[in-house]
Design an enzyme around this catalytic site. Structure first.
Site, short mmCIF file in Angstrom:
data_model
loop_
_atom_site.label_atom_id
_atom_site.label_comp_id
_atom_site.label_asym_id
_atom_site.label_seq_id
_atom_site.Cartn_x
_atom_site.Cartn_y
_atom_site.Cartn_z
N ARG A 246 16.30 -3.36 -1.53
CA ARG A 246 16.24 -1.92 -1.32
C ARG A 246 15.41 -1.67 -0.08
O ARG A 246 14.41 -2.36 0.16
CB ARG A 246 15.61 -1.21 -2.52
CG ARG A 246 16.54 -1.03 -3.72
CD ARG A 246 17.70 -0.07 -3.44
NE ARG A 246 18.59 0.11 -4.57
CZ ARG A 246 19.73 -0.57 -4.79
NH1 ARG A 246 20.12 -1.49 -3.94
NH2 ARG A 246 20.47 -0.31 -5.84
N GLU A 275 17.85 5.58 3.73
CA GLU A 275 19.30 5.61 3.61
C GLU A 275 19.80 7.00 3.21
O GLU A 275 19.15 7.62 2.37
CB GLU A 275 19.72 4.61 2.52
CG GLU A 275 20.56 3.50 3.08
CD GLU A 275 20.75 2.39 2.09
OE1 GLU A 275 21.71 2.48 1.32
OE2 GLU A 275 19.94 1.45 2.11
N HIS A 299 24.74 -1.37 3.79
CA HIS A 299 24.64 -1.51 2.32
C HIS A 299 25.97 -1.98 1.71
O HIS A 299 26.56 -1.29 0.87
CB HIS A 299 24.18 -0.19 1.68
CG HIS A 299 23.48 -0.38 0.37
ND1 HIS A 299 22.49 0.44 -0.10
CD2 HIS A 299 23.65 -1.32 -0.61
CE1 HIS A 299 22.07 0.03 -1.28
NE2 HIS A 299 22.76 -1.04 -1.61
C1 GLV Z 1 23.64 -2.29 -4.76
O1 GLV Z 1 22.78 -2.06 -3.95
C2 GLV Z 1 23.37 -2.49 -6.14
O2 GLV Z 1 22.23 -2.29 -6.56
O3 GLV Z 1 24.30 -2.87 -6.87
#
Ligand code: GLV
Ligand code: GLV
Length: 333
Positions: A246, A275, A299
């Protein structure tokens, strides 16, 4: 004889891989999906959840007390379409007896681990930079000195977070590329130690030893800005940082300073602190995009057919389990 099972209402905030949707429909439940191909606006979310028994949101939907209120007291489960679940207020959910689940299936973990490893290789072999160069028509002939990278064999991979995704990355690094492995985690991972000869280290020691540092922790108050100025100072000048976890786990301003002062050799990021913006502060960090030794992907670490179908199925199976009065398969924890 069990009575004919009750039919429930499931609200899905965006259309995605449909194996799970089909499973829910096949079980006779009413599934409503937000129609537009966009992340659902907040006002729309608050309107549409009314009366739902299960909510299937994306990681971009903030799920909190306001949403629980809007849905009503019959809401039983939030089946987050993601491995991460920092978008869901777990404390509020627990207070109301709402189950929260995520989608940590092997396919998803594999996809993220592969993406992290792809970034590692791309950094080592300067793939992105060389690609831009070739496409810009700058290649004029073979050179003994152009785009010299490094092999990963024999180098040390430092995993911060050695859960499922971290462990899959470890396997690729050690078994596929003869890398050495160290890890930092609140829990001992005996499998990594036994099978891959990994040593568990405090983060500072790990940073001092690693040639590649890859992050695989959830976003928690304790992991926010886990990698900041002091941590960059502990890294080798030749080391690379890879983040597929993250964004806020890395202090992006500190990263920018580390890059500018060549404290580290480069970075690959699939997630960003603010983000969907790539930089939080336009005046300060816009530069992140200008570094040739920085690779940015939007992402997409779990964006494979296999992973997205698995996420869909796992989310649906969690919902079905709760509807049948069984425990969730993958409760968020
Ligand atoms: C993507 O970032 C997830 O957490 O699946
Ligand atoms: C995610 O599933 C992890 O444990 O790393």
């Amino acid at each position: 004889m069990p009575s004919p099972s009750k039919k429930f209402f499931v609200f899905v905030t965006r259309r995605f891989a449909d194996s799970g949707i089909k499973a829910l429909q096949k079980a006779g439940h009413r599934v409503e999906i937000y129609e537009k191909d966009e992340n659902i606006p907040r006002t729309e979310l608050l309107k549409r959840v009314k009366g739902c028994d299960a909510l299937l949101p994306l990681l971009t939907d903030r799920i909190d007390a306001e949403v629980f209120e809007a849905a009503g007291p019959q809401l039983k489960i939030i089946a987050n379409y993601a491995v991460g679940f920092d978008n869901v207020d777990l404390v509020e959910a627990r207070k109301r007896g709402i189950v929260v689940t995520n989608t940590p299936s092997d396919a998803v973990n594999e996809s993220v681990a592969e993406h992290a490893f792809a970034l590692l290789l791309a950094l080592a072999h300067r793939i992105s930079e060389a690609d831009q160069f070739a496409k810009a028509g700058k290649y004029t002939g073979w050179s003994p000195t152009q785009f010299i990278g490094t092999d990963v064999r024999g180098k040390t991979l430092g995993l911060i977070g050695a859960g499922r995704i971290g462990s899959m990355m470890a396997k690729k690094a050690v078994q596929g590329f003869d890398m050495k492995l160290v890890y930092a985690d609140a829990h001992e991972n005996l499998l990594l130690e036994r099978d891959y000869g990994a040593a568990r280290l405090p983060i500072t020691k790990l940073l001092q030893q690693s040639d590649y540092v890859s992050l695989h922790v959830p976003l928690l108050p304790s992991t926010r800005h886990l990698i900041s100025t002091a941590e960059f100072s502990s890294m080798k000048k030749t080391a690379f940082l890879i983040n597929t976890s993250r964004g806020p786990v890395v202090d992006e301003k500190a990263l920018l300073r580390a890059l500018k002062t060549k404290r580290i050799a480069g970075a690959a990021l699939d997630v960003f602190e603010c983000e969907p913006a790539i930089d939080c502060d336009l005046t300060d960090t816009l530069e992140l995009r200008t570094f040739l030794n920085v690779i940015l992907t939007p992402h997409i670490a779990s964006a494979t057919i296999e992973a997205r179908e698995a996420m869909s199925m796992v989310a649906a199976q969690n919902i079905l389990a709760i509807f049948e009065g069984k425990p969730a398969l993958t409760p968020a924890k």
